[in-house]
Design a protein around this motif. Structure first.
Motif, PDB file in Angstrom:
ATOM      1  N   GLN A  35       0.802  -1.225   0.000  1.00  6.76           N
ATOM      2  CA  GLN A  35       0.000   0.000   0.000  1.00  6.76           C
ATOM      3  C   GLN A  35       0.836   1.277   0.000  1.00  6.76           C
ATOM      4  N   ILE A  36       2.157   1.118   0.156  1.00  4.43           N
ATOM      5  CA  ILE A  36       3.040   2.290   0.134  1.00  4.43           C
ATOM      6  C   ILE A  36       3.224   2.735  -1.317  1.00  4.43           C
ATOM      7  N   GLN A  37       2.943   3.981  -1.573  1.00  2.00           N
ATOM      8  CA  GLN A  37       2.960   4.497  -2.948  1.00  2.00           C
ATOM      9  C   GLN A  37       4.170   5.405  -3.197  1.00  2.00           C
ATOM     10  N   GLY A  38       4.436   5.657  -4.479  1.00  7.03           N
ATOM     11  CA  GLY A  38       5.421   6.662  -4.887  1.00  7.03           C
ATOM     12  C   GLY A  38       6.851   6.257  -4.639  1.00  7.03           C
ATOM     13  N   SER A  39       7.694   7.252  -4.360  1.00 15.84           N
ATOM     14  CA  SER A  39       9.130   7.028  -4.248  1.00 15.84           C
ATOM     15  C   SER A  39       9.510   6.214  -3.011  1.00 15.84           C
ATOM     16  N   ASP A  40       8.589   6.117  -2.042  1.00 16.74           N
ATOM     17  CA  ASP A  40       8.867   5.354  -0.825  1.00 16.74           C
ATOM     18  C   ASP A  40       8.483   3.882  -0.946  1.00 16.74           C
ATOM     19  N   SER A  41       7.952   3.481  -2.097  1.00 19.90           N
ATOM     20  CA  SER A  41       7.483   2.100  -2.248  1.00 19.90           C
ATOM     21  C   SER A  41       8.663   1.132  -2.377  1.00 19.90           C
ATOM     22  N   TYR A  42       8.385  -0.135  -2.117  1.00 20.23           N
ATOM     23  CA  TYR A  42       9.423  -1.162  -2.111  1.00 20.23           C
ATOM     24  C   TYR A  42       9.136  -2.242  -3.139  1.00 20.23           C
ATOM     25  N   ASP A  43      10.207  -2.887  -3.599  1.00 22.27           N
ATOM     26  CA  ASP A  43      10.061  -4.170  -4.277  1.00 22.27           C
ATOM     27  C   ASP A  43       9.881  -5.210  -3.173  1.00 22.27           C
ATOM     28  N   ILE A  44       8.871  -6.058  -3.304  1.00 20.82           N
ATOM     29  CA  ILE A  44       8.585  -6.999  -2.220  1.00 20.82           C
ATOM     30  C   ILE A  44       8.563  -8.442  -2.721  1.00 20.82           C
ATOM     31  N   ALA A  45       9.006  -9.324  -1.851  1.00 22.81           N
ATOM     32  CA  ALA A  45       8.982 -10.767  -2.126  1.00 22.81           C
ATOM     33  C   ALA A  45       8.683 -11.478  -0.821  1.00 22.81           C
ATOM     34  N   PHE A  46       8.254 -12.728  -0.941  1.00 21.68           N
ATOM     35  CA  PHE A  46       7.987 -13.506   0.259  1.00 21.68           C
ATOM     36  C   PHE A  46       8.333 -14.961   0.028  1.00 21.68           C
ATOM     37  N   THR A  47       8.573 -15.659   1.133  1.00 22.26           N
ATOM     38  CA  THR A  47       8.824 -17.100   1.061  1.00 22.26           C
ATOM     39  C   THR A  47       7.624 -17.852   1.611  1.00 22.26           C
ATOM     40  N   HIS A  48       7.477 -19.079   1.128  1.00 24.64           N
ATOM     41  CA  HIS A  48       6.452 -19.991   1.626  1.00 24.64           C
ATOM     42  C   HIS A  48       7.083 -21.369   1.657  1.00 24.64           C
ATOM     43  N   HIS A  49       6.434 -22.301   2.368  1.00 26.32           N
ATOM     44  CA  HIS A  49       7.051 -23.621   2.460  1.00 26.32           C
ATOM     45  C   HIS A  49       6.085 -24.764   2.185  1.00 26.32           C
ATOM     46  N   SER A  50       5.148 -25.001   3.105  1.00 27.54           N
ATOM     47  CA  SER A  50       4.385 -26.246   3.050  1.00 27.54           C
ATOM     48  C   SER A  50       3.308 -26.274   1.972  1.00 27.54           C
ATOM     49  N   HIS A  51       2.827 -25.128   1.581  1.00 25.67           N
ATOM     50  CA  HIS A  51       1.763 -25.080   0.578  1.00 25.67           C
ATOM     51  C   HIS A  51       2.141 -24.085  -0.523  1.00 25.67           C
ATOM     52  N   PRO A  52       1.588 -24.250  -1.710  1.00 25.89           N
ATOM     53  CA  PRO A  52       1.788 -23.219  -2.734  1.00 25.89           C
ATOM     54  C   PRO A  52       1.202 -21.896  -2.232  1.00 25.89           C
TER      55      PRO A  52
END
Length: 320
Positions: free
Chosen positions: A25-42
């Motif tokens: 939800q962070i917009q503009g120049s303060d926004s981030y590239d985001i990723a996440f990990t998961h394990h047991s389920h897709p």
């Protein structure tokens, strides 16, 4: 200037999903590239649909399998938030080896130490169950004397991070409560469960002699985002340990009373009982309420009162 990268380890869990939502939800120049990990389920389709910009990676926290793919597909993160844990105390008691191997993030820390530049902040979620539970309002420098395997595994994690990381924030969190996630998690959520059982109009037993400082999930998200921004904007390494709880010390019975009051249920259906009357297969600390003055002083964040959080939760779930 390239955008900063945030990796949420355990992104399909309750806090992980709320964090991904907050980051997205962070917009503009303060926004981030985001990723996440998961394990047991897709990764659940509902989560991917809601946050299409988030990259998903399957990672085994015990072995570290999958972290190389994160490095190749996402690059070195500026911030890693570790929400992944075996957090059911009874499950930890049954399988202490699994509790230690999952809850002590040795593979994650080893992976981070392999980058040439040591410029990642690790934000690690710990627990109030590191405390013994024999007094009220524990402070961060009080001795950690956990009474169960879950608490012991989280103390071991804190010690491992302190010994092997130079840039970290450890958050000792109480019960986290709030609205359901973008893609509903299978575990029972505390306020929703209490609401469900009280709505049936039958007597239900609640412990009156175990105390915590439940914290609203959006406040935990705000704390993580504040730490993330602090590291990225100031660039000063930190070795920080913070109690993360709400301002109110409440028992399970008092939690139920707050739900009953908000919903207009008959509170006579709440039957207070001692925790000693029930065998849960695991020892539980009696009073692990926490002093959060260091959190307030360090980050200028004031978690909302419990009753207010209950109202927000139940409003989000539908109903009054």
């Amino acid at each position: 200037m390239s955008r900063k990268r945030v990796l949420v380890v355990g992104g399909t869990g309750y806090l992980g999903q709320h964090l991904l939502e907050g980051l997205s939800q962070i917009q503009g120049s303060d926004s981030y590239d985001i990723a996440f990990t998961h394990h047991s389920h897709p990764p659940p389709p509902g989560l991917l649909d809601a946050i299409p910009q988030a990259q998903a990676f399957r990672v085994d926290l015990r072995s570290g399998d999958g972290f190389d793919a994160v490095a190749q597909g996402f690059s070195q993160p500026d911030v890693v938030v570790n929400c992944a844990a075996l957090s059911v105390p009874r499950a930890c008691e049954v399988d202490p080896t699994a509790a230690m191997s999952i809850n002590v993030p040795s593979a994650l820390v080893k992976w981070l130490s392999g980058f040439r530049e040591n410029n990642t902040l690790l934000i690690h979620l710990s627990t109030d169950q590191v405390y013994e539970g024999v007094k009220s309002f524990y402070k961060e420098d009080d001795e950690t004397v956990p009474v169960n395997v879950y608490g012991k595994s989280k103390v071991a994690a804190e010690q491992f991070i302190s010994a092997n990381c130079s840039n970290f924030a450890i958050l000792r969190s109480s019960i986290i409560f709030g609205p359901q996630t973008l893609s509903p998690v299978p575990k029972s959520l505390p306020i929703q469960w209490i609401d469900g059982v009280l709505s049936k109009g039958e007597k239900v037993e609640f412990f009156h002699d175990e105390y915590r400082c439940p914290v609203y999930v959006k406040d935990v998200v705000s704390i993580v985002l504040k730490l993330t921004n602090k590291w990225i904007s100031e660039g000063k390494q930190m070795q920080l340990l913070l109690n993360v709880g709400g301002p109110d010390r409440v028992s399970r019975a008092q939690m139920a009373e707050a739900v009953a009051h908000t919903r207009g249920y008959d509170s006579s259906f709440i039957k207070p009982v001692s925790a000693s009357t029930v065998d849960r297969g695991v020892k539980s600390p009696s009073d692990i309420s926490m002093d959060i003055s260091k959190l307030i002083q360090t980050l200028d964040i004031y978690p909302i009162p419990f009753k207010e959080g209950v109202k927000l939760t139940l409003t989000a779930e539908g109903g009054s």
